[in-house]
Motif scaffolding. Structure first.
Motif, PDB file in Angstrom:
ATOM      1  N   ALA A   1      41.004  41.810  40.311  1.00 25.10           N
ATOM      2  CA  ALA A   1      42.377  41.729  39.802  1.00 25.10           C
ATOM      3  C   ALA A   1      42.857  40.282  39.778  1.00 25.10           C
ATOM      4  CB  ALA A   1      43.303  42.580  40.666  1.00 25.10           C
ATOM      5  N   ALA A   2      42.479  39.514  40.806  1.00 22.07           N
ATOM      6  CA  ALA A   2      42.891  38.111  40.860  1.00 22.07           C
ATOM      7  C   ALA A   2      42.315  37.322  39.691  1.00 22.07           C
ATOM      8  CB  ALA A   2      42.451  37.485  42.182  1.00 22.07           C
ATOM      9  N   ASP A   3      41.116  37.687  39.241  1.00 19.19           N
ATOM     10  CA  ASP A   3      40.543  37.033  38.070  1.00 19.19           C
ATOM     11  C   ASP A   3      41.370  37.298  36.817  1.00 19.19           C
ATOM     12  OD1 ASP A   3      38.482  35.523  38.966  1.00 19.19           O
ATOM     13  OD2 ASP A   3      36.888  36.934  38.458  1.00 19.19           O
ATOM     14  N   THR A   4      42.104  38.427  36.821  1.00 16.84           N
ATOM     15  CA  THR A   4      42.913  38.789  35.660  1.00 16.84           C
ATOM     16  C   THR A   4      44.305  38.168  35.718  1.00 16.84           C
ATOM     17  OG1 THR A   4      41.749  40.905  35.491  1.00 16.84           O
ATOM     18  CG2 THR A   4      43.869  40.744  34.369  1.00 16.84           C
ATOM     19  N   ILE A   5      44.936  38.209  36.896  1.00 15.09           N
ATOM     20  CA  ILE A   5      46.343  37.801  36.994  1.00 15.09           C
ATOM     21  C   ILE A   5      46.563  36.609  37.910  1.00 15.09           C
ATOM     22  CG2 ILE A   5      47.195  40.118  36.474  1.00 15.09           C
ATOM     23  CD1 ILE A   5      47.627  40.556  39.455  1.00 15.09           C
TER      24      ILE A   5
ATOM     25  N   ALA B   1      48.407  38.064  45.291  1.00 15.30           N
ATOM     26  CA  ALA B   1      48.638  37.783  46.714  1.00 15.30           C
ATOM     27  C   ALA B   1      49.117  39.018  47.466  1.00 15.30           C
ATOM     28  CB  ALA B   1      49.645  36.647  46.861  1.00 15.30           C
ATOM     29  N   ARG B   2      50.020  39.769  46.844  1.00 18.75           N
ATOM     30  CA  ARG B   2      50.531  40.966  47.529  1.00 18.75           C
ATOM     31  C   ARG B   2      49.424  41.992  47.715  1.00 18.75           C
ATOM     32  NH1 ARG B   2      56.282  43.953  46.694  1.00 18.75           N
ATOM     33  NH2 ARG B   2      55.943  45.647  48.163  1.00 18.75           N
ATOM     34  N   PHE B   3      48.585  42.155  46.700  1.00 16.15           N
ATOM     35  CA  PHE B   3      47.464  43.071  46.830  1.00 16.15           C
ATOM     36  C   PHE B   3      46.539  42.617  47.962  1.00 16.15           C
ATOM     37  CE2 PHE B   3      47.936  43.493  41.983  1.00 16.15           C
ATOM     38  CZ  PHE B   3      48.869  44.510  42.129  1.00 16.15           C
ATOM     39  N   ALA B   4      46.247  41.307  48.003  1.00 17.98           N
ATOM     40  CA  ALA B   4      45.339  40.785  49.026  1.00 17.98           C
ATOM     41  C   ALA B   4      45.896  41.021  50.423  1.00 17.98           C
ATOM     42  CB  ALA B   4      45.094  39.293  48.794  1.00 17.98           C
ATOM     43  N   ARG B   5      47.185  40.783  50.591  1.00 15.00           N
ATOM     44  CA  ARG B   5      47.788  41.021  51.914  1.00 15.00           C
ATOM     45  C   ARG B   5      47.725  42.497  52.286  1.00 15.00           C
ATOM     46  NH1 ARG B   5      51.707  37.265  49.924  1.00 15.00           N
ATOM     47  NH2 ARG B   5      53.125  38.996  49.413  1.00 15.00           N
TER      48      ARG B   5
ATOM     49  N   THR C   1      32.245  38.216  46.986  1.00 14.36           N
ATOM     50  CA  THR C   1      31.919  37.386  45.819  1.00 14.36           C
ATOM     51  C   THR C   1      32.611  37.903  44.560  1.00 14.36           C
ATOM     52  OG1 THR C   1      29.895  38.685  45.428  1.00 14.36           O
ATOM     53  CG2 THR C   1      29.691  36.687  46.764  1.00 14.36           C
ATOM     54  N   ALA C   2      33.679  38.667  44.721  1.00 16.87           N
ATOM     55  CA  ALA C   2      34.374  39.258  43.577  1.00 16.87           C
ATOM     56  C   ALA C   2      35.198  38.237  42.804  1.00 16.87           C
ATOM     57  CB  ALA C   2      35.262  40.409  44.045  1.00 16.87           C
TER      58      ALA C   2
ATOM     59  N   VAL D   1      44.420  51.754  42.018  1.00 12.45           N
ATOM     60  CA  VAL D   1      45.444  50.845  41.488  1.00 12.45           C
ATOM     61  C   VAL D   1      44.808  49.543  41.017  1.00 12.45           C
ATOM     62  CG1 VAL D   1      47.419  49.421  42.121  1.00 12.45           C
ATOM     63  CG2 VAL D   1      47.319  51.807  42.846  1.00 12.45           C
ATOM     64  N   LEU D   2      43.928  48.975  41.840  1.00  7.14           N
ATOM     65  CA  LEU D   2      43.341  47.669  41.532  1.00  7.14           C
ATOM     66  C   LEU D   2      42.356  47.734  40.371  1.00  7.14           C
ATOM     67  CD1 LEU D   2      42.894  46.510  45.206  1.00  7.14           C
ATOM     68  CD2 LEU D   2      44.438  45.513  43.526  1.00  7.14           C
ATOM     69  N   ASP D   3      41.847  48.904  40.083  1.00  4.51           N
ATOM     70  CA  ASP D   3      40.966  49.073  38.926  1.00  4.51           C
ATOM     71  C   ASP D   3      41.750  49.408  37.658  1.00  4.51           C
ATOM     72  OD1 ASP D   3      38.736  48.525  40.386  1.00  4.51           O
ATOM     73  OD2 ASP D   3      38.159  50.605  40.720  1.00  4.51           O
ATOM     74  N   GLY D   4      43.080  49.344  37.739  1.00  2.00           N
ATOM     75  CA  GLY D   4      43.931  49.724  36.622  1.00  2.00           C
ATOM     76  C   GLY D   4      43.993  48.679  35.530  1.00  2.00           C
TER      77      GLY D   4
END
Length: 428
Positions: free
Chosen positions: A219-223, A187-191, A270-271, A169-172
């Motif tokens: 993903a956070a870098d994108t959204i 944030a939801r993904f991180a939790r 370091t992502a 999902v996160l690589d989508g």
């Protein structure tokens, strides 16, 4: 035969699809042939995912664990071999997620859930690509819900499936991630990832979980993160695994190594810049530990060097002086690759134009105290690395080392002095 007789006969005779489903779920674990025959009958009858969902409740709710396991296995087979249309994916994903809390069903239910997300991506649905992205996003949320799916309670094989599904999902695509995130950012993904990785002890699962954590940072870098505390929460869930302590078994049939785990943890920490700031603090905490082993020191230096490449300017500036002090103090005890990382870290601090004068003075003292020692050589290499960052850095190195330069040469440090000179010449 009259219509009335046909209706009566249809009522008396069992539905062939029901019969094939019952045969599949009743097969024993080793009866692959029986399951294959039942599946062939279902395909011949044109059964779909929707047909199975409508008929599966009594099998999935059975008191017999093997029946529930086979029923979930058949669900995964339907999703893989007869994918649902994208418009049905959100509801089917919720149906799969509801099965994942049951231990016998978890592995196959999670496999089905991951395939549902992929099916939504591949299709276009009635609303085109945007609808497909929204369907994939809605399906994906089942993997990151607030306690809806509890990965730590799964059997090992199911946890592997779960983390693989999270990472997929996160690589989508960005559209899917944005639709899934809504206004929450990552944030939801991180939790979800933090809750799933918490307490993981199996190295095979941990390797996959770290891949999902890295995907979350990307993903956070994108959204965006959405919540400033989300990155800190994810880093806190990963921090107990640093430094990595793992000894692979002699035969190591699964191929998981300490080197692979260390690299996966560094990649996860370091992502994203916000994660790298937390990683820098984590590395410093290890470097402050007077009881840390050389390998642990080396791992901390390597992580700090990687984090310094990514973290925000303010984070590096706030810790630069302490980093330089730590580098000067421990570079001589670290393994060779980590000593090289220490040099990169020192040079990076100067590339960022931050003040490290005190750290340079500490390194200069280390280089001149016992010039023939390994510590002096390591300190000289650190100074040379800083000097190579530019004229301003070179001048700072000269200012730090000039008071003791004569003693360094006359006291037996002739081997160490050229390292600084070479760095200065390159800078000029």
């Amino acid at each position: 035969m009259s219509l009335r007789q046909q209706g009566l006969l249809g009522w008396l005779l069992p539905d062939p699809i029901d019969v094939a489903i019952a045969a599949y779920v009743a097969a024993c674990e080793a009866d692959d042939e029986g399951r294959a025959a039942a599946w062939a009958e279902l395909r011949a009858r044109g059964a779909t995912c929707a047909d199975y969902v409508a008929r599966s409740e009594r099998h999935l709710a059975s008191e017999v664990g093997s029946t529930r396991r086979n029923a979930s296995r058949l669900l995964a087979t339907f999703v893989r071999e007869a994918p649902p249309p994208p418009d049905d994916c959100a509801a089917l994903a919720a149906f799969c997620a509801a099965r994942a809390d049951d231990a016998p069903s978890a592995e196959h239910a999670l496999r089905a859930l991951a395939d549902v997300v992929e099916a939504a991506r591949r299709g276009t649905g009635e609303g085109g690509a945007a609808a497909a992205a929204a369907a994939a996003a809605a399906a994906a949320l089942c993997l990151f819900g607030d306690g809806a799916v509890r990965a730590p309670a799964f059997p090992r094989a199911a946890r592997e499936r779960f983390f693989d599904a999270q990472r997929a999902v996160l690589d989508g695509k960005a559209a899917e991630l944005a639709a899934a995130a809504s206004n929450e950012g990552a944030a939801r993904f991180a939790r979800g990832v933090a809750a799933a990785v918490d307490g993981e002890r199996d190295p095979r699962c941990l390797l996959r979980a770290l891949g999902a954590a890295r995907g979350c940072g990307r993903a956070a870098d994108t959204i965006g993160w959405g919540d400033a505390a989300a990155a800190a929460g994810l880093a806190a869930a990963l921090s107990p695994y640093f430094p990595v302590s793992f000894v692979a078994p002699a035969r190591n049939p699964h191929g998981v190594t300490a080197v692979g785990l260390r690299e996966a943890l560094r990649a996860a920490l370091t992502a994203a810049p916000e994660l790298a700031s937390e990683a820098l603090d984590l590395a410093l905490e290890c470097l402050r530990d007077t009881g840390a082993s050389p390998d642990e020191i080396g791992e901390a230096l390597t992580l700090a060097a990687r984090a310094a490449e990514v973290c925000p300017e303010a984070s590096l500036e706030a810790t630069a002086e302490e980093l330089m002090k730590a580098v000067a103090a421990v570079a001589s005890t670290a393994p060779a690759p980590a000593a090289a990382a220490a040099q990169r870290l020192a040079a990076r601090a100067w590339h960022r134009r931050v003040a490290c004068a005190r750290g340079l003075r500490i390194a200069a003292r280390a280089a001149t105290a016992s010039p023939a020692s390994r510590a002096a050589r390591a300190a000289a290499q650190v100074l040379a690395a800083v000097a190579s960052a530019g004229p301003r850095a070179w001048r700072a190195v000269v200012a730090a080392i000039a008071p003791a330069l004569g003693a360094m040469v006359t006291g037996g440090g002739a081997d160490a002095a050229p390292a600084v000179s070479d760095g200065a010449e390159r800078a000029l």
